[in-house]
Write an enzyme that holds these catalytic residues in place. Structure first.
Site, PDB file in Angstrom:
ATOM      1  N   GLU A 194       0.814  -1.215   0.000  1.00  0.00           N
ATOM      2  CA  GLU A 194       0.000   0.000   0.000  1.00  0.00           C
ATOM      3  C   GLU A 194       0.850   1.269   0.000  1.00  0.00           C
ATOM      4  OE1 GLU A 194      -0.417  -2.608   1.943  1.00  0.00           O
ATOM      5  OE2 GLU A 194      -2.232  -3.445   1.066  1.00  0.00           O
ATOM      6  N   HIS A 233     -11.522  -5.605   8.246  1.00  0.00           N
ATOM      7  CA  HIS A 233     -12.282  -5.352   7.023  1.00  0.00           C
ATOM      8  C   HIS A 233     -13.461  -4.416   7.251  1.00  0.00           C
ATOM      9  CE1 HIS A 233     -10.013  -8.912   5.885  1.00  0.00           C
ATOM     10  NE2 HIS A 233     -10.273  -8.637   4.620  1.00  0.00           N
TER      11      HIS A 233
END
Ligand SMILES: Cc1ncc(C[n+]2csc(CCOP(=O)(O)OP(=O)(O)O)c2C)c(N)n1
Lengths: 343, 397
Positions: free
Chosen positions: A74, A143
């Protein structure tokens, strides 16, 4: 922030009901077709079309150089996007899930948010950072985070979140067209919400940076955004039975913050509840409540209340319904407003 | 127990290969063994030019240019350090001892190429042609980046370690996508190679075949931490192999050697050959910054041993031996450097012009309402403090 004339979706999609995910995809597709500088970058965004399929078909249509499956990193994704933007591209990066954007946070806070400032305006970074966020989909740990407060606390970023299908299209077009970095938070539990797009009515939305009154009312204002909008609209319907006429303001944008719309509404109703699912302590609601107090003190009939997620790490999916603010908690807060006003 | 049972049961449904299971001598078909790691590996010894045969091939013009830049750089470091003592610079991370790396990094690039420096790389930035005062605003403290990066093709001096490396990759990648002939050269220290961004940048660059050169100045320490505590790799250049790019080791105190190795890496990048990782072995003669006390973590003996490999003296010696430089030439280089330092001193002694309203000027393309409000507040405070000193004391106010 600059207004972008959102254009009518093309006829194949129009008329049919579209999901928010499809509207987002369409926004990227149209932006890529209009401007060759727009590039998509992320994990699995190419062949797979993203784990939520939001980038479905873009690599096939525009090639892998325009919609690129990156290595799994990322900070690398956002860091390379910084360089691409420095060279005149308009990268749109996808962070696969809210909690997986954290490795990129250093790039975000140290560079993305500050580049325009530290270079005295010479290097604006037109980067859109799409982050599927929030809970309610039964995801396992990492999540379901609502990370908006971190982004809000970082000057130099725009932080926006659509709650309707039309906004998903219009706001993403505007985010991509923005000359500043935009953290574009996608409420993942609304990905599959649908709306009918009419071919006659082009998707014209308020420019980002403006809030919208989704429902007018006189008794109290519910101030909310993203995933909690549907909860608030439902609560407002249910409140009718109690004789409460609730106004619902969809912020759409957390940074910049539309004080004007919020203040006008609260001054009219005299009562306000801020509703969001991220934790309350140190969360967006504190900032919003403070702003309302500063501007509406003499108009308020009751303290501004917050209905937020608990101050806990996001719980396991089987417990998330206890954590997420639902219609009942909103109605309880509204009831407390009434009681405190009467006493 | 039940679970185990269930597992066993389901495993019987997996198709058994016909006949007895035999050992397969070949790996599964997806496995593609690499047969050519050697070209990626760095040589065991750092590449040298000075005092070797290679020096006879070197361009005399280049050698003289390198010498002049080294002398200027040395003087620049001394002047900047002096400015910290006078409070003109908040801090200065000196690159004394590393001038060969700094100068070579600037000189191998073409006009259209980009340099991605770290906080220690002021000399590289200045050698590339940037106004020294603009290069020093970060350290003086009047603005973070005192120049237009696009105009000079020099990214802002990066303070967070290794974070500029993925930027270099992204920029080089974008340029290549546009069909532009642009190479990015990114500078990083030995400590910075431990950061995740270093790994991610190298990996992206190799996968994308981006025209980037990563240049590690291994100066022995990350503040106080020696290389041995930073990595267990045989050299930092070895790290390249795992990403699939060549690693090169060079003597970082040998200016023509650094220039040659970087030139080759830049050429490789420019011709589509992808990235290279270059490690220059050098030494930081001064403390980490003027605020650091280097005696706490290293002895004088070590520093002295490295002084014997001083990059300026090494090149000076070589040029003198070869009759390319005499006492006059040495004095002229020193005088030029002094003149540069005097100009720098004068200009840095002038108060920088600051506009506090700049605080709000470059946060967003369009001012937000909040910032407009806060700007108005500051404006009012500033206006109030602009009042003559005796205002506000009289009854009339
Ligand atoms: C991400 C990050 N962590 C920590 C620091 C604090 N810091 C500044 S310089 C430094 C040491 C860097 O050493 P090295 O990479 O070898 O470069 P050198 O200073 O020797 O040029 C550290 C730890 C920083 N700037 N950035």
């Amino acid at each position: 922030m600059t207004t972008v004339a959102s254009r009518a979706p093309r006829t194949d999609l129009a008329a049919k009901p579209a999901t928010m995910a499809q509207a987002l995809r369409r926004a990227m597709r149209d932006a890529m077709a209009d401007d060759p500088a727009v590039h998509i970058l992320g994990e699995d965004v190419g062949t797979l079309g993203g784990v939520f399929r939001v980038t479905d078909g873009l690599a096939a249509e525009f090639g892998e150089d325009r919609c690129t499956d990156t290595p799994l990193a990322e900070a690398g994704i956002l860091g390379t996007a910084v360089g691409m933007a420095m060279y005149g591209l308009r990268p749109v990066v996808e962070m696969q899930f809210d909690a997986f954007a954290y490795p990129a946070f250093e790039q975000l806070a140290s560079h993305v948010a500050k580049m325009r400032n530290r270079t005295h305006g010479a290097l604006p970074l037109p980067i859109t950072i799409r982050v599927p966020y929030g809970g309610g989909i039964g995801g396992v740990e990492h999540h379901s985070d609502s990370s908006e407060a971190y982004y809000m606390a970082t000057p130099g970023l725009h932080v926006v979140t659509p709650a309707t299908v039309e906004d998903a299209y219009g706001m993403l077009r505007a985010a991509i067209a923005s000359d500043d970095p935009v953290v574009f938070l996608e409420p993942k539990r609304l990905y599959w919400s649908k709306a009918r797009w009419s071919p006659e009515a082009p998707v014209v939305v308020e420019p980002i940076g403006r809030a919208v009154v989704r429902r007018t009312g006189l008794s109290a204002t519910l101030v909310t955004y993203g995933p909690s909008l549907t909860v608030c609209l439902e609560a407002a319907e249910a409140a009718r039975a109690e004789g409460w006429d609730l106004e619902v303001v969809d912020l759409r944008s957390l940074v910049p913050f539309d004080d004007e719309t919020v203040v006008a509404s609260v001054r009219r109703t005299g009562r306000a509840v801020v509703v969001h699912e991220s934790n309350g302590f140190g969360g967006p609601g504190g900032e919003i409540a403070a702003r309302i107090n500063e501007r509406c003190f003499h108009h308020l009939e009751a303290p501004v209340l917050r209905v937020a997620g608990f101050d806990i790490p996001y719980p396991p999916p089987m417990l998330e319904q206890h954590h997420l603010p639902g219609v009942d908690r909103v109605l309880d807060a509204v009831a407390r407003l009434q009681w405190e006003a009467d006493s | 127990m039940e679970e185990v049972h269930a597992l066993k049961k389901s495993s019987t449904t997996v198709q058994e290969p016909p006949g007895p299971v035999v050992h397969r001598p070949t790996p599964p078909p997806a496995w593609q063994p690499r047969t050519d790691p050697a070209p990626l590996l760095p040589d065991p010894e750092p590449y040298r030019v000075l005092g070797t045969e290679a020096v006879t091939d070197a361009d005399p013009e280049l050698l003289r240019r390198l010498y002049a830049e080294l002398v200027r750089g040395r003087r620049f470091n001394a002047q900047a350090t002096a400015l910290t003592k006078q409070g003109r610079l908040a801090v200065y991370p000196s690159s004394t001892g590393q001038e060969a790396c700094e100068v070579a990094a600037a000189l191998v690039l073409q006009e259209q190429d980009w340099l991605f420096p770290s906080y220690r790389d002021t000399l590289a930035v200045v050698a590339r042609g940037l106004d020294p005062v603009q290069a020093l605003t970060l350290l003086r403290g009047d603005w973070h980046t005192g120049y237009d990066p696009r105009e000079h093709r020099i990214a802002p001096l990066a303070t967070p370690l290794a974070t500029q490396l993925p930027h270099a990759v992204g920029l080089a990648h974008a340029a290549r996508l546009k069909g532009d002939d642009v190479v990015a050269l990114a500078l990083v220290g030995d400590g910075g190679t431990s950061e995740g961004d270093f790994h991610e940048a190298l990996n992206f660059a190799a996968v994308w075949k981006a025209p980037v050169v990563f240049f590690v100045q291994n100066n022995g320490f990350a503040i106080s931490v020696p290389l041995a505590k930073q990595t267990a790799a045989p050299s930092l250049a070895h790290k390249a192999v795992g990403y699939g790019m060549p690693g090169r080791l060079v003597d970082g105190n040998d200016a023509p050697a650094v220039h040659a190795v970087l030139t080759e890496a830049v050429r490789r990048a420019r011709s589509g050959g992808g990235p290279t990782l270059v490690e220059a072995v050098t030494y930081r003669i001064e403390a980490h910054t003027n605020a650091d006390d280097a005696t706490r973590y290293r002895g004088d003996g070590e520093v002295e041993a490295w002084r014997a490999h001083d990059p300026v003296r090494l090149l000076e010696h070589e040029l003198t031996e070869r009759g390319m430089l005499d006492g006059d030439g040495i004095r002229k280089a020193a005088d030029d450097a002094d003149a540069m330092a005097a100009r720098l001193r004068d200009r840095m002694n002038a108060e920088p012009e600051l506009d506090p309203m700049d605080l709000f000027a470059h946060v967003y393309a369009e001012q937000t309402a909040q910032l407009r409000e806060q700007a108005a507040q500051l404006r009012a405070e500033l206006d109030a403090s602009d009042e003559p000193a005796d205002a506000g004391q009289g009854e009339a106010r």
